[in-house]
Design a protein around this motif. Sequence first.
Motif, PDB file in Angstrom:
ATOM      1  N   LEU A 381       5.879   1.334  -4.919  1.00 49.86           N
ATOM      2  CA  LEU A 381       4.918   0.502  -4.181  1.00 49.86           C
ATOM      3  C   LEU A 381       5.398  -0.941  -4.117  1.00 49.86           C
ATOM      4  CD1 LEU A 381       2.227   0.013  -2.760  1.00 49.86           C
ATOM      5  CD2 LEU A 381       1.157  -0.208  -5.013  1.00 49.86           C
ATOM      6  N   GLU A 382       5.980  -1.432  -5.198  1.00 49.73           N
ATOM      7  CA  GLU A 382       6.502  -2.800  -5.195  1.00 49.73           C
ATOM      8  C   GLU A 382       7.629  -2.958  -4.182  1.00 49.73           C
ATOM      9  OE1 GLU A 382       5.458  -3.914  -9.868  1.00 49.73           O
ATOM     10  OE2 GLU A 382       7.447  -3.133  -9.334  1.00 49.73           O
ATOM     11  N   VAL A 383       8.468  -1.954  -4.035  1.00 48.93           N
ATOM     12  CA  VAL A 383       9.520  -1.993  -3.011  1.00 48.93           C
ATOM     13  C   VAL A 383       8.898  -1.929  -1.625  1.00 48.93           C
ATOM     14  CG1 VAL A 383      11.589  -0.853  -2.112  1.00 48.93           C
ATOM     15  CG2 VAL A 383      11.184  -0.934  -4.579  1.00 48.93           C
ATOM     16  N   LEU A 384       7.894  -1.087  -1.453  1.00 49.13           N
ATOM     17  CA  LEU A 384       7.224  -0.957  -0.164  1.00 49.13           C
ATOM     18  C   LEU A 384       6.587  -2.275   0.265  1.00 49.13           C
ATOM     19  CD1 LEU A 384       6.457   1.092   2.034  1.00 49.13           C
ATOM     20  CD2 LEU A 384       4.483   1.738   0.648  1.00 49.13           C
ATOM     21  N   GLU A 385       6.020  -2.990  -0.674  1.00 46.02           N
ATOM     22  CA  GLU A 385       5.415  -4.281  -0.353  1.00 46.02           C
ATOM     23  C   GLU A 385       6.448  -5.295   0.122  1.00 46.02           C
ATOM     24  OE1 GLU A 385       1.445  -4.582  -3.174  1.00 46.02           O
ATOM     25  OE2 GLU A 385       3.407  -4.876  -4.099  1.00 46.02           O
ATOM     26  N   SER A 386       7.692  -5.142  -0.286  1.00 40.92           N
ATOM     27  CA  SER A 386       8.731  -6.082   0.151  1.00 40.92           C
ATOM     28  C   SER A 386       8.996  -5.980   1.648  1.00 40.92           C
ATOM     29  CB  SER A 386      10.031  -5.840  -0.623  1.00 40.92           C
ATOM     30  OG  SER A 386      10.680  -4.648  -0.199  1.00 40.92           O
ATOM     31  N   THR A 387       8.597  -4.857   2.274  1.00 44.09           N
ATOM     32  CA  THR A 387       8.835  -4.698   3.716  1.00 44.09           C
ATOM     33  C   THR A 387       7.792  -5.410   4.554  1.00 44.09           C
ATOM     34  OG1 THR A 387       7.518  -2.657   3.953  1.00 44.09           O
ATOM     35  CG2 THR A 387       9.807  -2.416   3.239  1.00 44.09           C
ATOM     36  N   VAL A 388       6.672  -5.823   3.942  1.00 43.06           N
ATOM     37  CA  VAL A 388       5.618  -6.513   4.685  1.00 43.06           C
ATOM     38  C   VAL A 388       5.335  -7.896   4.124  1.00 43.06           C
ATOM     39  CG1 VAL A 388       4.508  -4.411   5.500  1.00 43.06           C
ATOM     40  CG2 VAL A 388       3.844  -5.343   3.282  1.00 43.06           C
ATOM     41  N   ASP A 389       5.996  -8.242   3.030  1.00 50.35           N
ATOM     42  CA  ASP A 389       5.918  -9.589   2.460  1.00 50.35           C
ATOM     43  C   ASP A 389       4.502  -9.980   2.057  1.00 50.35           C
ATOM     44  OD1 ASP A 389       7.135 -11.916   1.577  1.00 50.35           O
ATOM     45  OD2 ASP A 389       6.743 -12.990   3.447  1.00 50.35           O
ATOM     46  N   HIS A 390       3.713  -9.009   1.609  1.00 46.97           N
ATOM     47  CA  HIS A 390       2.407  -9.338   1.044  1.00 46.97           C
ATOM     48  C   HIS A 390       1.946  -8.168   0.171  1.00 46.97           C
ATOM     49  CE1 HIS A 390       1.238  -7.234   4.852  1.00 46.97           C
ATOM     50  NE2 HIS A 390       0.399  -6.631   4.030  1.00 46.97           N
ATOM     51  N   ARG A 391       1.074  -8.477  -0.761  1.00 52.65           N
ATOM     52  CA  ARG A 391       0.498  -7.433  -1.602  1.00 52.65           C
ATOM     53  C   ARG A 391      -0.488  -6.620  -0.763  1.00 52.65           C
ATOM     54  NH1 ARG A 391      -1.049  -9.386  -7.312  1.00 52.65           N
ATOM     55  NH2 ARG A 391       1.166  -8.953  -7.590  1.00 52.65           N
ATOM     56  N   VAL A 392      -0.437  -5.308  -0.911  1.00 52.12           N
ATOM     57  CA  VAL A 392      -1.308  -4.453  -0.114  1.00 52.12           C
ATOM     58  C   VAL A 392      -2.434  -3.894  -0.979  1.00 52.12           C
ATOM     59  CG1 VAL A 392       0.602  -3.793   1.408  1.00 52.12           C
ATOM     60  CG2 VAL A 392       0.039  -2.337  -0.558  1.00 52.12           C
ATOM     61  N   ALA A 393      -3.525  -3.556  -0.335  1.00 50.19           N
ATOM     62  CA  ALA A 393      -4.577  -2.794  -1.005  1.00 50.19           C
ATOM     63  C   ALA A 393      -4.135  -1.337  -1.065  1.00 50.19           C
ATOM     64  CB  ALA A 393      -5.885  -2.936  -0.236  1.00 50.19           C
ATOM     65  N   VAL A 394      -4.776  -0.566  -1.923  1.00 50.84           N
ATOM     66  CA  VAL A 394      -4.377   0.821  -2.133  1.00 50.84           C
ATOM     67  C   VAL A 394      -5.600   1.724  -2.081  1.00 50.84           C
ATOM     68  CG1 VAL A 394      -3.319   2.466  -3.742  1.00 50.84           C
ATOM     69  CG2 VAL A 394      -2.418   0.139  -3.576  1.00 50.84           C
ATOM     70  N   THR A 395      -5.449   2.869  -1.443  1.00 52.02           N
ATOM     71  CA  THR A 395      -6.474   3.915  -1.499  1.00 52.02           C
ATOM     72  C   THR A 395      -5.886   5.135  -2.186  1.00 52.02           C
ATOM     73  OG1 THR A 395      -7.652   3.176   0.481  1.00 52.02           O
ATOM     74  CG2 THR A 395      -7.910   5.481  -0.149  1.00 52.02           C
ATOM     75  N   LEU A 396      -6.543   5.570  -3.248  1.00 53.53           N
ATOM     76  CA  LEU A 396      -6.157   6.777  -3.974  1.00 53.53           C
ATOM     77  C   LEU A 396      -6.868   7.974  -3.363  1.00 53.53           C
ATOM     78  CD1 LEU A 396      -6.581   5.544  -7.668  1.00 53.53           C
ATOM     79  CD2 LEU A 396      -4.421   5.836  -6.447  1.00 53.53           C
ATOM     80  N   GLY A 397      -6.141   9.080  -3.224  1.00 53.62           N
ATOM     81  CA  GLY A 397      -6.759  10.274  -2.679  1.00 53.62           C
ATOM     82  C   GLY A 397      -5.970  11.521  -3.032  1.00 53.62           C
ATOM     83  N   GLY A 398      -6.489  12.656  -2.600  1.00 53.50           N
ATOM     84  CA  GLY A 398      -5.848  13.929  -2.876  1.00 53.50           C
ATOM     85  C   GLY A 398      -6.618  14.743  -3.895  1.00 53.50           C
ATOM     86  N   GLY A 399      -6.448  16.044  -3.819  1.00 55.41           N
ATOM     87  CA  GLY A 399      -7.193  16.937  -4.683  1.00 55.41           C
ATOM     88  C   GLY A 399      -6.957  16.723  -6.158  1.00 55.41           C
ATOM     89  N   ALA A 400      -5.716  16.383  -6.543  1.00 57.81           N
ATOM     90  CA  ALA A 400      -5.426  16.197  -7.968  1.00 57.81           C
ATOM     91  C   ALA A 400      -6.103  14.944  -8.511  1.00 57.81           C
ATOM     92  CB  ALA A 400      -3.917  16.128  -8.189  1.00 57.81           C
ATOM     93  N   ILE A 401      -6.156  13.884  -7.694  1.00 53.78           N
ATOM     94  CA  ILE A 401      -6.852  12.660  -8.110  1.00 53.78           C
ATOM     95  C   ILE A 401      -8.348  12.947  -8.276  1.00 53.78           C
ATOM     96  CG2 ILE A 401      -7.588  10.386  -7.317  1.00 53.78           C
ATOM     97  CD1 ILE A 401      -4.831  10.275  -8.374  1.00 53.78           C
ATOM     98  N   ALA A 402      -8.904  13.709  -7.342  1.00 57.28           N
ATOM     99  CA  ALA A 402     -10.324  14.030  -7.420  1.00 57.28           C
ATOM    100  C   ALA A 402     -10.641  14.884  -8.646  1.00 57.28           C
ATOM    101  CB  ALA A 402     -10.761  14.752  -6.145  1.00 57.28           C
ATOM    102  N   ALA A 403      -9.663  15.672  -9.101  1.00 55.48           N
ATOM    103  CA  ALA A 403      -9.891  16.595 -10.215  1.00 55.48           C
ATOM    104  C   ALA A 403      -9.946  15.901 -11.567  1.00 55.48           C
ATOM    105  CB  ALA A 403      -8.799  17.671 -10.226  1.00 55.48           C
TER     106      ALA A 403
END
Length: 446
Positions: A381-403
Amino acid sequence: MNVLALDLGTSSVRAMVFDDKVRARRGALARRGFDLSIAADDSGTATLDADQYLAALCACLDELAEAGHLDDIGLVAASAQWHSVLPLDGGGRPLGPVVTWLDTRPAPPEGATGPLDPEAFHQRTGAWWHRFYWTVKLPWLRDLGLAPARYTGLVEYILTELLGEAPMSVSQASGTGMLDLAAMDWDPEALEIAGVGTGQVPTLAPLGWHGRLRPEYARRWPQLAGARWSPAVGDGAASNIGSGCVDETRAAVTVGTSAAVRLVQQAPRGATLPPLPHRLWRYRVDDHRVVTGAAYSAGGNLFAWARRELRLPEGAALEETLAGIAPFSGAVADPRLGGDRPPGTAPAGSGELRHIGFGTTATEMFAGLMVGVCTMVLSDLEVLESTVDHRVAVTLGGGAIAASPWWRRAFELSLAPREVAHVDDPEVGCTGAALVALGRADQPTG
């Protein structure tokens, strides 16, 4: 008009119905679990039987039809697993099983050298010369002695059986690692590396393409006879859209069978794409958007394996045993039991568990494995943020997270101080596919 959405995943096939506001119809969900053929010797085999998979999907549609849920369906959308490949004979029949994304056996031919300029290739295709992609998988399949006439993906095989014709969407094609993402056409160098011509890979779906059921299937499900079938969307891209992560301000961290962190950006045909860091891949959502990110072979599959092998309880009882364990406080794990996703090359069986002693409990080992996934996600995620030059918000999802609320809290701790939201919808892939098919990917549901 209602929308039928299919989720053609790795461990299950699902079909559900939405109304015209993309709200799930009560009770209109059918699911069939599907077991991968995985070698017990850690050789890396991970395959599916295409015709059994088709039968599972048909069973889901039969169930919905019998319950009266297929009435007033005007559009069919699909979220489908990326990266699979199926070798076909001259008559379009499978020559073997579907090789899935989890299969780590493919290897480059001896003496092969890959792209002339690997970095330019990565920027152009969003992929690498790696066992994960068709540039390595197709030569490897030929080396098995199969002599395929052509190749297709699992979803294209399934849809061709149902519709008679099913060109590959640019989203699915991008997952092969052989699509020029800006031109939205097969990359000539990728085809050369794979040793195929355009006649041996699927035709790409033109903008606005829709299909309809073959007569025999229209007789089986007359409610769907007039419905239009849209090109499939890669499951990771569909999950982002279904989670509301539709632009570069919010990333999705999704944990289903596997796990991933991804960010969607606008990118119409021919547009210059942002520079792509070496650690990240990039694929197409559709003709208007790309999705950039990283993915991991460990997710819900790791959760299920660890709970089973460590003989831990399920549900609320498991959460109770985890309640007294602070994330990041004990056992340290490398969760790559299934090997690396690209660009890494670690084979299946690369997982590790460290900092354990005679006093370490099974629950503490479980917690260490789950936290290991959180750590990998944060790093990328830290590398991904370098492509937009700002800290991003995050949404967690998926069946395993819900479990597991405990695992969700571990993710929240690891991702702090970012804003972290959670989407409870376990069917974000179906939701996202429906939104893309309706041309409403930028609009909220509800």
